[in-house]
Write a protein that holds these residues in place. Sequence first.
Motif, PDB file in Angstrom:
ATOM      1  N   SER A  92       0.826  -1.209   0.000  1.00  0.00           N
ATOM      2  CA  SER A  92       0.000   0.000   0.000  1.00  0.00           C
ATOM      3  C   SER A  92       0.861   1.260   0.000  1.00  0.00           C
ATOM      4  N   SER A  93       1.911   1.268   0.823  1.00  0.00           N
ATOM      5  CA  SER A  93       2.709   2.497   0.863  1.00  0.00           C
ATOM      6  C   SER A  93       3.495   2.649  -0.433  1.00  0.00           C
ATOM      7  N   CYS A  94       3.858   1.532  -1.043  1.00  0.00           N
ATOM      8  CA  CYS A  94       4.584   1.598  -2.310  1.00  0.00           C
ATOM      9  C   CYS A  94       3.723   2.292  -3.355  1.00  0.00           C
ATOM     10  N   ILE A  95       2.464   1.867  -3.450  1.00  0.00           N
ATOM     11  CA  ILE A  95       1.594   2.437  -4.483  1.00  0.00           C
ATOM     12  C   ILE A  95       1.374   3.927  -4.230  1.00  0.00           C
ATOM     13  N   VAL A 120       2.585   9.560  -5.910  1.00  0.00           N
ATOM     14  CA  VAL A 120       3.000  10.940  -5.627  1.00  0.00           C
ATOM     15  C   VAL A 120       4.172  11.320  -6.533  1.00  0.00           C
ATOM     16  N   CYS A 121       5.148  10.410  -6.638  1.00  0.00           N
ATOM     17  CA  CYS A 121       6.314  10.708  -7.481  1.00  0.00           C
ATOM     18  C   CYS A 121       5.875  10.959  -8.917  1.00  0.00           C
ATOM     19  N   LEU A 122       5.023  10.059  -9.405  1.00  0.00           N
ATOM     20  CA  LEU A 122       4.618  10.157 -10.803  1.00  0.00           C
ATOM     21  C   LEU A 122       3.894  11.467 -11.088  1.00  0.00           C
ATOM     22  N   SER A 123       2.984  11.838 -10.193  1.00  0.00           N
ATOM     23  CA  SER A 123       2.210  13.032 -10.517  1.00  0.00           C
ATOM     24  C   SER A 123       3.090  14.275 -10.470  1.00  0.00           C
ATOM     25  N   SER A 134      -1.356  -3.005 -10.955  1.00  0.00           N
ATOM     26  CA  SER A 134      -2.096  -1.994 -10.189  1.00  0.00           C
ATOM     27  C   SER A 134      -2.608  -0.924 -11.136  1.00  0.00           C
ATOM     28  N   SER A 135      -3.918  -0.841 -11.293  1.00  0.00           N
ATOM     29  CA  SER A 135      -4.420   0.113 -12.282  1.00  0.00           C
ATOM     30  C   SER A 135      -4.296   1.542 -11.759  1.00  0.00           C
ATOM     31  N   LYS A 136      -4.193   1.693 -10.441  1.00  0.00           N
ATOM     32  CA  LYS A 136      -4.014   3.028  -9.909  1.00  0.00           C
ATOM     33  C   LYS A 136      -2.674   3.610 -10.379  1.00  0.00           C
ATOM     34  N   VAL A 137      -1.629   2.808 -10.236  1.00  0.00           N
ATOM     35  CA  VAL A 137      -0.307   3.268 -10.678  1.00  0.00           C
ATOM     36  C   VAL A 137      -0.300   3.458 -12.189  1.00  0.00           C
ATOM     37  N   GLN A 138      -0.960   2.534 -12.885  1.00  0.00           N
ATOM     38  CA  GLN A 138      -0.986   2.655 -14.343  1.00  0.00           C
ATOM     39  C   GLN A 138      -1.620   3.985 -14.765  1.00  0.00           C
ATOM     40  N   LYS A 139      -2.747   4.299 -14.125  1.00  0.00           N
ATOM     41  CA  LYS A 139      -3.416   5.538 -14.491  1.00  0.00           C
ATOM     42  C   LYS A 139      -2.528   6.750 -14.192  1.00  0.00           C
ATOM     43  N   CYS A 140      -1.925   6.712 -13.001  1.00  0.00           N
ATOM     44  CA  CYS A 140      -1.046   7.811 -12.612  1.00  0.00           C
ATOM     45  C   CYS A 140       0.089   7.974 -13.609  1.00  0.00           C
ATOM     46  N   ALA A 141       0.695   6.856 -13.989  1.00  0.00           N
ATOM     47  CA  ALA A 141       1.837   6.908 -14.890  1.00  0.00           C
ATOM     48  C   ALA A 141       1.406   7.395 -16.270  1.00  0.00           C
ATOM     49  N   ASP A 192      -5.940  -7.277 -19.791  1.00  0.00           N
ATOM     50  CA  ASP A 192      -6.327  -6.993 -18.411  1.00  0.00           C
ATOM     51  C   ASP A 192      -6.439  -5.504 -18.117  1.00  0.00           C
ATOM     52  N   SER A 193      -6.193  -4.671 -19.119  1.00  0.00           N
ATOM     53  CA  SER A 193      -6.257  -3.235 -18.865  1.00  0.00           C
ATOM     54  C   SER A 193      -7.668  -2.838 -18.459  1.00  0.00           C
ATOM     55  N   ASP A 194      -7.733  -2.065 -17.415  1.00  0.00           N
ATOM     56  CA  ASP A 194      -8.990  -1.520 -16.930  1.00  0.00           C
ATOM     57  C   ASP A 194      -9.533  -0.517 -17.962  1.00  0.00           C
ATOM     58  N   PRO A 195     -10.861  -0.379 -18.092  1.00  0.00           N
ATOM     59  CA  PRO A 195     -11.374   0.593 -19.062  1.00  0.00           C
ATOM     60  C   PRO A 195     -10.818   2.004 -18.860  1.00  0.00           C
TER      61      PRO A 195
END
Lengths: 881, 661
Positions: free
Chosen positions: A362-365, A370-373, A425-432, A464-467
């Motif tokens: 969790s802390s990694c994500i 934060v770094c990515l944004s 992790s689609s959260k990281v994917q979206k951020c990136a 597997d990509s999220d919409p």
Amino acid sequence: MDRECALLLPGVCAVLAGSGSSLPDDTSLEKLLDWFTGITEDGGSLLETCPCLLKLISTVVHNAASDPGVLSFTLRLTGLLAATEESFKTIQEHPVLNKVFNLQHWQEAGLWEDPCLRIGWIQGLRSMLQHPKALSFFVQSGFIDPLLQLQTDTSLFIAEAANQMLAHILLFFQPVPPAGCKGMDKKEKGDGMTPSSADYTAVVKSISGYLKESLVPKESKNVRQSLQTLKLLALLLAQAGPPLRDKLLQTVGDSLEELVTAGSSELTLPLMDVILSACSSGTDERITRLLSSMLNINKPADLIHAAAAFLRRGHHDTVHTARAVRILLLPLDIMTGQTLLGTISTADEHQFSVVEQLKSKSSCISMICVCLSNTPQITLTPPDVLPCLPVSIVTAVLSLLRICSGNSPSSSTGCSEVSRNVIGSSKVQKCALEALTTLTSSPGAKERISEVFTVLIQYLENPDSDPTVLHKSYQALLKWTSVCTDFSFITDQLRHDLVEVVKKRVCDMRWEVKDSTVEFLGHLAGVCDSIKAAAEERDASEALLGDCSTTPLLREALQDSESYVRASAISALAKTLTHRWQQGATLTEEEPEIVSRLLEILSQDSEGFPRRAVVQYFISWYSSHSPPSSSSSSSSSSSSSLLMQSVRSVLSQGRADLDWEVKVHTLVLAELLLDEAFSGHPGYKKGSDSHHASPHAYGVVSEQAYTLHTHTATHTEGAESDLAVVVEQGVVSVLLSGLVDCDRPVALKACRLLITLRETVCPLSLGALDASAAMATVSCELPGCGWGREILKILKMKKSDQAKEEDIADQSGLNGAEEGGDSVCVSVCEALRSLGLDERMEVLTQSSDHIHNSPLSLLQDILTASATHTKPGEEVIVDCY
Amino acid sequence: MKLYCLSGHPTLPCNVLKFKSTTIMLDCGLDTTSVLNFLPLPLVHSPRLSKLPGWVSKDGSANLQKELKECAGRVFVDSQPEFCLPEYIHRELLDLSTIDVILISNYHCMMALPYITEHTGFTGTVYATEPTLTIGRLFMEELVNFMERVPKAQSATCWKNKEMQRMLPGPLKDVVDVWAWKRSYSIQEVNSALSKVQLVGYSQKVELFGAVQVSPLSSGYSLGSSNWIIQSHHEKVSYVSGSSLLTTHPQPMDQSSLKNSDVLILTGLTQMPTANPDGMLGEFCSNLAMTIRAGGNVLVPCYSSGVIYDLLECLYQFIDSANLGTTPFYFISPVANSSLEFSQIFAEWLCHNKQSKVYLPEPPFPHAELIQTNKLKHYPSIHGDFSSEFRQPCVVFTGHPSLRFGDVVHFMELWGKSSINTIIFTEPDFSYLDALAPYQPLAMKCVYCPIDTRLNFHQVSKLLKEVQPLHVVCPEQYTQPPLTQSHRSDLMLELQPPPMPYRRCSVLNLPHRRRYERVYILPELANSLVPSEIKPGVSLATVSAVLHSKDNKHTLQLVPKPPPVAPSKKRKRVLEEPPAVLAPKTLLSGAVPLEAFLATLQNHGFTEVKVEETADGHILHLQAEDTLIQLEEDGTHIVCDNNEPLRTTLRDLVLRFLQKL
């Protein structure tokens, strides 16, 4: 205040003084207060106009059984009344002021427990504290301590209001207003408004003393107090002038240092806010030192947030920026194995703890996000601050994207124990992907464009990509395409992959995916057009999609079961074809088929979105086509005749649609036809409406003042035939039916257009006979039912009015209108002149609740409600506007 | 406890567990990947296949033109396909005739059953659930049918010769144990094998010789699929094979019953850890729609039960939204009809929401509606009705997924040459590139969407964290990341303690030691016991009894009283009483506290006592008497020379500190 209201107000005051329980609804007190505030702001004196208010206050305050809501209202009203020095003096002559704000009184009455009362107390005081007298009163009454206590009230609203209030006192009464002090309205603060320095000093002393005391949490449970205090401090420091700022910093400096050293995670961000606020208002060695310590705290997660906060504030200080940049790049460096920080990584211990932190999922994500944004901003920092080239950051984001999708080559040297946390992790994917989209503007980013395309196509390809991830990938692809000037990097393989994946995604099971794909195709056509316009380069769409035409894919999507997809397909088709239309290209075989399918959608689709899109399709076709007269080629004229033919059907169907947006769009199309017909006409005012600015007509009342044309130039030549064309096209029918539409935006738009038309063909300034003589020949047919009947009714009514006035008793028929079976023919000019368009316009421009929203209505409601309350059994129907 | 591992294939396991006095075979999967080395069996004469050149080694020394054919750079055996059996023939690992029972977990894992029950002297019982048996039978019948309807005259054996094989090109060169490969069984063997199956229901407890109890639990993977619990009174072994946590059609997996296992044998995880079934299903649908829209045909090589139900269900929802309403779907298999119908009647084995449909007037699976509306048609083979009703473009579901036999071979020959057609692989058992090898060059588009709903590593780690077995045994493949993705450390099992890996032919001594056995005691005997409390809450009693063991059940019975002396008229010798049962010696318990004991000795006049500390306790030297007393944890010795009174005195002193039972 008008007379009627003034007459009703004493009655209302009596109701309020009696009991608050009979109020029509719980917003009436707020509305009442808003009204009073409005009057005060306009410079009116409530005390003079409504002496009953003062009576109300004293009655309510002395009545122990008053409703807390009414009490709260009373407190706020008192504050409002006492907002100017004069009225304050007047009120002070009454004994009521002390009573109203007397804490002890409320506490003894057991009413202080009610949050309603506490917030009323704060807000009342806040309204009052606009002049030094009020401050003196405030200080002498010893209100500062209770206010400070309210800062940690159990109710968040009260705590926040108390904070605001504290900030207001300190900032508003600052002895020397600083030049650039924002946010405070200083216009009322003239000479002689300076408070007695004793009062102010006392306030500053107690508040800053309190700040110092409450800043460092004594026990863990006091963290909330520290948080509140930090918030207040940030508010103060951002706006305080130098003397106050210095004073504050001097007082709380030690406590701040203590807090920084304690390093509580919860307090990191608010603390950072305070330090950054202090930095922004001036430089101070101590603050700089605090900032340095903040950027050196031991907890990696907190540190990253602190660094991000620092960068966000856009504070330019090379040393600290460099430090923040390194902090933010480190996790990315560890994860991807890209050497972003060079080899001279000094803080090995820090790196070790970051790695440890990153091992927890969790802390990694959250850290990586934060770094990515922040990466786009990092790449824009000056090169001497950056530890690497901006382009390496793009590379790192790309390799992170690869890791996330599980496609990273095994040769990558990133920490595998860490990178497994982000796989899938689609959260990281979206951020990136978001970061990647923004990184287009980074210097040198274009070097990586081929790699970017490869990765993005991989993402589109991934089952597997999220919409939402797919959507972001498309956006990134579009953005990168739009900045690309040279498409030579696109290999056949890449092109083939993209084509295949797009073909596949328009068949996806999830409608969101289909929708974003179709949208992408439309946007791509748009992007390509703009590129083409900029430089006569190779066709970008062709470069990306090869000779794969997207039209068949989009045509297929017109049949989709999901209305959003159909709508997107229609607008994408319009975008794809726009270029052809502009060029006046020949009609392709498929175009008539598309048109017939679109007309089918317009007449049969059960959902509004596709129907709206259809009308817009024709709007863009009509506005981008070249008129037949300018082009003589037969092919282009066949395209034009198809357009005109279908526009006619669109007008007649769109007019009868149930969706008001479809009808408004239809009117826009009608307007385009009017524009074309009368553009050469001297009296015609093109673009009479602000339809380009606001696509949502509802609730937006155009501020454009309507002015009557007063020209008297000859206008008859040509206008007659143009008018006949417009009537024949069905434009006039659309406008007339729109005029009597029950949806206000439709009627408003139609009315405007009709007025424009009237001013063009038969202005009122011309004598009636004059106009009718010229234009009487052009008539239009009104159906005998529906809107036609409505129009006829209006016309008849007008006619009979006229008849009465002229005392002519001929009411059997309409002059200029012949009854013929069910439908009726009327002279267009006659109709335009007798429909009373200007009155109608006036009514339509007012918002629909203008009657029920007035103070008078509010006062009446309160009175009626109380009347029914005393006579039970009768139900009151309250306006819900 | 020992585990014999007869198969190296992690999803087609065949293990034998020796536990207490029983020998239990866990599954008997048949590794059919060996068929990929053979040429396809065409249903109608294929000029292309018959014209393939024979293989001759480069130097011409080996000539196997008749047996081996070359196609697109690879060599295939031209013979009836053969299967690789579980390990039992050549190695004397285990005598399969000693197997007591075979537990079957799902219909995929029983395909080797006839080889074992019919050819090894097996005399035991096979346990399986009803759907497993029914669908397993369909699979076997289908396999036999596929093989027998296109018989091959010749049987290639020369290539198996060791000397020959060494000269062959890969991958034929590298296959092991080719002599153990076997041709398909016959229908008689299938019937005979399946007659030995005894049906069980979920959670039903089956006693094996009184020694252990076995019981199947729902595993959520396919209709009737089960995990097994094998337990005695004091030990519990769980066998987890082919389980799924996804909500597809079968009953959900029973996880809680796996708790507190001493050993958990874990097999049948997903073969496609990187392919998420949902994503693959989406991929399947969009590729299908894409091909149909472009006017092409879609071929789906699949098994006749299992994932196909989910595919049909998914398509049922998809075809309308993708405007495929008019496209015909064909399901061709000798057992197509039975498979579609059986699936509708196994109500108790279905997931909850399908079960509830059974009580409504609608069938649990929507494929019934597809059949009713003529969107889905099923045929036993391409011959007969099918050929007259065949319309293109269409979607065909047919077997076998290896593309070596079955109706699919025909469609490969028919559609392979056109690039508008697509073959979509959904079964994860075969590498699609290998499956396609004998059809190269191929113009048809290939899409690989393996749908494997079995547990993935993430799910299994979570499961194990919950059920917390003491030891985990699993195929060695699960203990390291996949070879092709060595950086994906998330695709392996990481446990503490680490799992015990096995491979083909491993014999594992399972680390669990049996320490207890349950013994029953008769009430009369129990009544006679006199417990004495040795510490609070713990009482002991001595018992004398006869231990009676039968069917692995142990009972303590009263010592039989001697038969009463027959009353005789004549007085017999008085002394001829039965020898009195010796009263058992009292048992001592407790420890001798040193200080108190020394004090006692002192009181009794032993004054010169020297105490020595040893590893196990103390030695007391009574110097005056020249006597030693050794006090140890589990014994006390008094060493004195021929001084019996002294010894007795000392003994009594020691006994004062001990409790007698």
